[in-house]
Scaffold this motif. Structure first.
Motif, PDB file in Angstrom:
ATOM      1  N   THR A 280      87.024  36.931  66.060  1.00  0.00           N
ATOM      2  CA  THR A 280      87.621  35.935  65.527  1.00  0.00           C
ATOM      3  C   THR A 280      86.943  34.836  64.415  1.00  0.00           C
ATOM      4  OG1 THR A 280      89.093  35.657  67.630  1.00  0.00           O
ATOM      5  CG2 THR A 280      88.972  33.764  66.094  1.00  0.00           C
ATOM      6  N   PHE A 281      85.614  34.632  64.800  1.00  0.00           N
ATOM      7  CA  PHE A 281      84.825  34.022  63.719  1.00  0.00           C
ATOM      8  C   PHE A 281      84.600  34.677  62.515  1.00  0.00           C
ATOM      9  CE2 PHE A 281      80.570  32.950  62.612  1.00  0.00           C
ATOM     10  CZ  PHE A 281      80.784  31.437  62.344  1.00  0.00           C
ATOM     11  N   PHE A 282      84.247  35.905  62.715  1.00  0.00           N
ATOM     12  CA  PHE A 282      84.101  36.610  61.460  1.00  0.00           C
ATOM     13  C   PHE A 282      85.059  36.821  60.407  1.00  0.00           C
ATOM     14  CE2 PHE A 282      80.420  39.411  63.406  1.00  0.00           C
ATOM     15  CZ  PHE A 282      79.628  38.580  62.951  1.00  0.00           C
ATOM     16  N   VAL A 283      86.446  37.115  61.223  1.00  0.00           N
ATOM     17  CA  VAL A 283      87.552  36.998  60.222  1.00  0.00           C
ATOM     18  C   VAL A 283      88.049  35.711  59.566  1.00  0.00           C
ATOM     19  CG1 VAL A 283      89.330  36.661  62.098  1.00  0.00           C
ATOM     20  CG2 VAL A 283      89.803  38.259  59.954  1.00  0.00           C
ATOM     21  N   PHE A 284      87.811  34.704  60.543  1.00  0.00           N
ATOM     22  CA  PHE A 284      87.961  33.447  60.000  1.00  0.00           C
ATOM     23  C   PHE A 284      87.061  33.105  58.562  1.00  0.00           C
ATOM     24  CE2 PHE A 284      86.529  28.971  59.597  1.00  0.00           C
ATOM     25  CZ  PHE A 284      87.821  28.426  59.584  1.00  0.00           C
ATOM     26  N   LEU A 285      85.985  33.640  58.854  1.00  0.00           N
ATOM     27  CA  LEU A 285      84.840  33.325  57.764  1.00  0.00           C
ATOM     28  C   LEU A 285      85.385  33.957  56.555  1.00  0.00           C
ATOM     29  CD1 LEU A 285      81.364  33.420  59.275  1.00  0.00           C
ATOM     30  CD2 LEU A 285      82.571  31.433  58.269  1.00  0.00           C
TER      31      LEU A 285
ATOM     32  N   TYR B 130      81.762  36.871  46.319  1.00  0.00           N
ATOM     33  CA  TYR B 130      83.248  36.528  47.519  1.00  0.00           C
ATOM     34  C   TYR B 130      83.806  37.481  47.825  1.00  0.00           C
ATOM     35  CZ  TYR B 130      87.583  36.707  45.035  1.00  0.00           C
ATOM     36  OH  TYR B 130      88.476  37.041  44.188  1.00  0.00           O
ATOM     37  N   TRP B 131      84.101  38.720  47.136  1.00  0.00           N
ATOM     38  CA  TRP B 131      84.694  39.829  47.621  1.00  0.00           C
ATOM     39  C   TRP B 131      83.769  40.581  48.366  1.00  0.00           C
ATOM     40  CZ3 TRP B 131      86.603  41.392  42.100  1.00  0.00           C
ATOM     41  CH2 TRP B 131      87.989  41.064  41.877  1.00  0.00           C
ATOM     42  N   ASN B 132      82.360  40.750  48.082  1.00  0.00           N
ATOM     43  CA  ASN B 132      81.457  41.577  48.963  1.00  0.00           C
ATOM     44  C   ASN B 132      81.435  40.708  50.193  1.00  0.00           C
ATOM     45  OD1 ASN B 132      81.101  43.328  47.009  1.00  0.00           O
ATOM     46  ND2 ASN B 132      79.138  42.204  46.323  1.00  0.00           N
ATOM     47  N   ALA B 133      81.555  39.273  50.531  1.00  0.00           N
ATOM     48  CA  ALA B 133      81.387  38.654  51.463  1.00  0.00           C
ATOM     49  C   ALA B 133      82.664  38.596  52.219  1.00  0.00           C
ATOM     50  CB  ALA B 133      81.138  36.891  51.150  1.00  0.00           C
ATOM     51  N   THR B 134      83.794  38.677  51.803  1.00  0.00           N
ATOM     52  CA  THR B 134      85.107  38.955  52.690  1.00  0.00           C
ATOM     53  C   THR B 134      84.946  40.256  52.972  1.00  0.00           C
ATOM     54  OG1 THR B 134      86.339  37.262  51.110  1.00  0.00           O
ATOM     55  CG2 THR B 134      87.463  38.737  52.395  1.00  0.00           C
ATOM     56  N   ARG B 135      84.767  41.396  52.303  1.00  0.00           N
ATOM     57  CA  ARG B 135      84.935  42.709  52.613  1.00  0.00           C
ATOM     58  C   ARG B 135      83.694  42.812  54.059  1.00  0.00           C
ATOM     59  NH1 ARG B 135      83.258  45.061  46.904  1.00  0.00           N
ATOM     60  NH2 ARG B 135      85.510  44.990  46.188  1.00  0.00           N
ATOM     61  N   ALA B 136      82.429  42.667  54.017  1.00  0.00           N
ATOM     62  CA  ALA B 136      81.798  42.327  55.002  1.00  0.00           C
ATOM     63  C   ALA B 136      82.197  41.698  56.238  1.00  0.00           C
ATOM     64  CB  ALA B 136      80.294  41.742  54.593  1.00  0.00           C
TER      65      ALA B 136
ATOM     66  N   MET C 280      84.687  45.627  63.466  1.00  0.00           N
ATOM     67  CA  MET C 280      83.920  46.200  64.674  1.00  0.00           C
ATOM     68  C   MET C 280      83.393  45.558  65.836  1.00  0.00           C
ATOM     69  SD  MET C 280      80.842  47.577  61.405  1.00  0.00           S
ATOM     70  CE  MET C 280      79.708  47.564  62.831  1.00  0.00           C
ATOM     71  N   SER C 281      83.332  44.149  65.818  1.00  0.00           N
ATOM     72  CA  SER C 281      83.325  43.490  67.071  1.00  0.00           C
ATOM     73  C   SER C 281      84.290  43.468  67.798  1.00  0.00           C
ATOM     74  CB  SER C 281      82.627  42.140  66.733  1.00  0.00           C
ATOM     75  OG  SER C 281      83.559  41.275  65.945  1.00  0.00           O
ATOM     76  N   CYS C 282      85.798  43.628  67.097  1.00  0.00           N
ATOM     77  CA  CYS C 282      87.013  43.626  67.854  1.00  0.00           C
ATOM     78  C   CYS C 282      86.898  45.064  68.608  1.00  0.00           C
ATOM     79  CB  CYS C 282      88.193  43.473  67.049  1.00  0.00           C
ATOM     80  SG  CYS C 282      89.673  43.579  67.952  1.00  0.00           S
ATOM     81  N   PHE C 283      86.492  46.125  67.932  1.00  0.00           N
ATOM     82  CA  PHE C 283      86.533  47.447  68.687  1.00  0.00           C
ATOM     83  C   PHE C 283      85.523  47.372  69.574  1.00  0.00           C
ATOM     84  CE2 PHE C 283      85.175  51.945  68.962  1.00  0.00           C
ATOM     85  CZ  PHE C 283      86.299  52.363  69.093  1.00  0.00           C
ATOM     86  N   ALA C 284      84.366  46.768  69.474  1.00  0.00           N
ATOM     87  CA  ALA C 284      83.310  46.814  70.683  1.00  0.00           C
ATOM     88  C   ALA C 284      83.947  45.871  71.979  1.00  0.00           C
ATOM     89  CB  ALA C 284      82.165  46.239  70.314  1.00  0.00           C
ATOM     90  N   GLY C 285      84.817  44.802  71.393  1.00  0.00           N
ATOM     91  CA  GLY C 285      85.427  44.244  72.595  1.00  0.00           C
ATOM     92  C   GLY C 285      86.536  45.123  73.324  1.00  0.00           C
TER      93      GLY C 285
END
Length: 188
Positions: free
Chosen positions: A124-129, A75-81, A88-93
């Motif tokens: 948003t989807f990634f941070v929500f996950l 769960y830590w690895n998933a949260t970190r990822a 990264m996707s926010c920066f690309a946006g």
């Protein structure tokens, strides 16, 4: 009073650029909050052996000493990822959003506005996950292990970042829709 299409064009552009500016502001603030949230050590605070302790995604601190999280817990690895992917996707946006301001060909500009909006929704989807995984495991597992615990400010910044990236996406999609509507009503 009837205004011609050419007189109304500056008003459309003003509204469109206002949406894009609001979206860019939300995205920049959201990206800063994502980085701060992901990098800091105050996701959870608890009492352990009479001392206060706190932990983040990378380190935990007890008795004024911090240690790296060396355990490879899923769960830590998933949260970190997911938090890193979100940043990264926010920066690309943000890059796409800035480019939508700087190019004056309307076909290219509004495709970039649409792309920026989609990237902010992906963020948003990634941070929500990431936040949902951390919340679920913390409440169901760690919350039972530590009697006196609470979420802390790094964790809260993650949820605020999610809202900021969501609103950035809304603003950019509104700017894109405004352009599409203008194209439909203009002279042929």
């Amino acid at each position: 009073m009837f205004h011609s299409w050419s007189e109304a064009a500056p008003l459309y552009q003003l509204k469109m650029y206002s949406f894009m500016g609001g979206g860019l502001f939300c995205a920049i603030v959201g990206n800063i909050l994502l980085v701060v949230s992901t990098a800091t050590d105050y996701w959870m605070q608890y009492r352990l052996s009479g001392n206060y302790a706190h932990q983040g995604l990378w380190r935990y601190c007890m008795a004024n000493k911090c240690y790296m999280q060396t355990d490879s817990i899923a769960y830590w690895n998933a949260t970190r990822a997911f938090m890193i992917l979100s940043g990264m996707s926010c920066f690309a946006g943000i890059i796409a959003g800035i480019m939508s301001f700087s190019h004056f060909s309307s076909f290219e500009r509004f495709n970039r506005s649409f792309a920026a909006g989609i990237m902010f929704f992906v963020s948003t989807f990634f941070v929500f996950l990431g936040m949902a995984i951390y919340t679920g495991v913390t409440v169901n597992f760690l919350g039972r292990r530590f009697g006196d615990w609470r979420f802390s400010w790094s964790y809260i910044l993650g949820w605020v970042a999610m809202l900021m990236t969501f609103f950035a996406g809304i603003f950019y999609i509104c700017a894109y829709r405004m352009c599409e509507r203008r194209r439909g009503t203009g002279p042929r």
